[in-house]
Design a protein around this motif. Structure first.
Motif, mmCIF file in Angstrom:
data_model
loop_
_atom_site.group_PDB
_atom_site.id
_atom_site.type_symbol
_atom_site.label_atom_id
_atom_site.label_comp_id
_atom_site.label_asym_id
_atom_site.label_seq_id
_atom_site.Cartn_x
_atom_site.Cartn_y
_atom_site.Cartn_z
ATOM 1 N N GLU A 241 0.904 4.258 -2.886
ATOM 2 C CA GLU A 241 0.876 5.709 -2.635
ATOM 3 C C GLU A 241 2.033 6.396 -3.357
ATOM 4 O O GLU A 241 1.868 7.464 -3.940
ATOM 5 C CB GLU A 241 0.917 6.004 -1.126
ATOM 6 N N SER B 73 0.847 -1.201 0.000
ATOM 7 C CA SER B 73 0.000 0.000 0.000
ATOM 8 C C SER B 73 0.880 1.248 0.000
ATOM 9 O O SER B 73 0.540 2.255 -0.639
ATOM 10 C CB SER B 73 -0.973 -0.007 1.180
ATOM 11 N N TYR C 169 -5.342 -3.368 -6.136
ATOM 12 C CA TYR C 169 -5.054 -1.932 -6.054
ATOM 13 C C TYR C 169 -5.576 -1.200 -7.291
ATOM 14 O O TYR C 169 -6.111 -0.090 -7.189
ATOM 15 C CB TYR C 169 -3.548 -1.684 -5.904
ATOM 16 N N ARG D 129 1.156 6.692 -6.946
ATOM 17 C CA ARG D 129 0.134 7.708 -7.209
ATOM 18 C C ARG D 129 0.698 9.112 -7.116
ATOM 19 O O ARG D 129 0.298 10.001 -7.862
ATOM 20 C CB ARG D 129 -1.030 7.550 -6.219
ATOM 21 N N ASN D 130 1.651 9.317 -6.192
ATOM 22 C CA ASN D 130 2.170 10.688 -6.059
ATOM 23 C C ASN D 130 3.418 10.928 -6.904
ATOM 24 O O ASN D 130 4.038 11.989 -6.819
ATOM 25 C CB ASN D 130 2.374 11.065 -4.576
#
Ligand code: GLU
Length: 277
Positions: A185, A181, A205, A188-189
């Protein structure tokens, strides 16, 4: 009386030594023994949707949770008597070796290196390593396309991270995190360009972020998921193998899959053959 007293002292010393051994914590209960006492502690992932997830209300869901509960039921333990313990990839062997869990159902690939420390029942599922990218990515299509300094996230102590180090090191920048997880993240960033682990995990995911993340390419390893337990606990391993076989045979395996992983669109494969090594 002198002799009698020394005998008594000797017996007392032996008794102390015996109690110390019995309570020393070195004695590990087998999974079947714990089950016979009515409770089980099971290691799962807490952050992998569809597989092992702690929900905001404190309940647990996923295919691994279903498999763990089915096995517990066959060992005579009701779901409310299972204590769930988070088993991050790098800690699974240690949790088993220290007797902190009775068994682990946590997307845990059966490997020879791990078999030096723990035993496995199963496999109960076969997955394959793959890649997760941002949907707007165009240049990452498979492991070969990671060269050119691509930043790739995986998890410490996992077989996919090891595979990249062993076979694709080149100029891939492997960034090891503690959990998938956290990798997601980072993806995604924009801190990493891709995440690698088993396709079934990545599918969970991708389903959380439709249109934003997607799985690309074909699976490039075979990950045979086993239920990890203490080395040498053959009795429990036999019972757990029987439970997995019966979960497959009575249709619960397919139903559990549909109700958990199924939501991600990952197709139901044929069940694996349980090893009886
Ligand atoms: N199945 C692989 C492994 O056991 C990757 C998934 C995970 O880290 O849980 O290492």
């Amino acid at each position: 009386m002198r002799i009698n007293r020394s005998i008594r002292v000797g017996i007392a010393a032996l008794a102390v030594a015996f109690v110390a051994t019995a309570c020393g914590g070195d004695e590990q209960k087998s999974a079947s023994q714990s089950a016979a006492e009515g409770n089980l502690t099971v290691g799962i992932k807490f952050d992998q949707p569809g597989l092992g997830l702690r929900n905001p209300d404190g309940t647990f869901s996923g295919f691994d949770v279903e498999v763990a509960q089915y096995v517990a039921d066959k060992l005579g333990v009701a779901p409310e008597n299972i204590t769930w313990k988070e088993a991050p990839s790098a800690q699974r062997e240690t949790l088993i070796e220290n007797g902190e869990v009775d068994y682990v159902v946590a997307t845990y690939s059966i490997t020879d290196a791990r078999k030096e420390k723990v035993d496995f029942a199963g496999p109960y599922f076969v997955a394959g390593q793959s890649l997760l990218v941002r949907s707007d990515n165009t240049d990452i299509t498979g492991p070969e396309s990671l060269s050119g300094g691509k930043r790739l996230c995986s998890v410490t102590g996992s077989t996919p991270a090891q595979n990249i180090t062993d076979n694709y090191a080149g100029d891939v920048q492997l960034q090891p995190y503690d959990t998938y997880s956290a990798c997601v993240e980072a993806l995604r960033n924009g801190s990493v360009d891709a995440v690698t682990t088993d396709d079934i995990i990545l599918a969970g995911y991708a389903a959380q972020y439709p249109g934003e993340l997607e799985v690309v390419g074909e699976p490039f390893t075979e990950e045979r998921y086993g239920i990890g337990l203490a080395k040498g606990d053959d009795e429990s391993r036999g019972k757990i193998n029987d439970a997995i076989q019966s979960m497959i045979d009575d249709g619960s395996w397919a139903t559990a899959f549909d109700e958990t992983v199924g939501a991600s669109g990952y197709p139901l494969p044929s069940p694996p053959t349980v090893d009886r090594y």
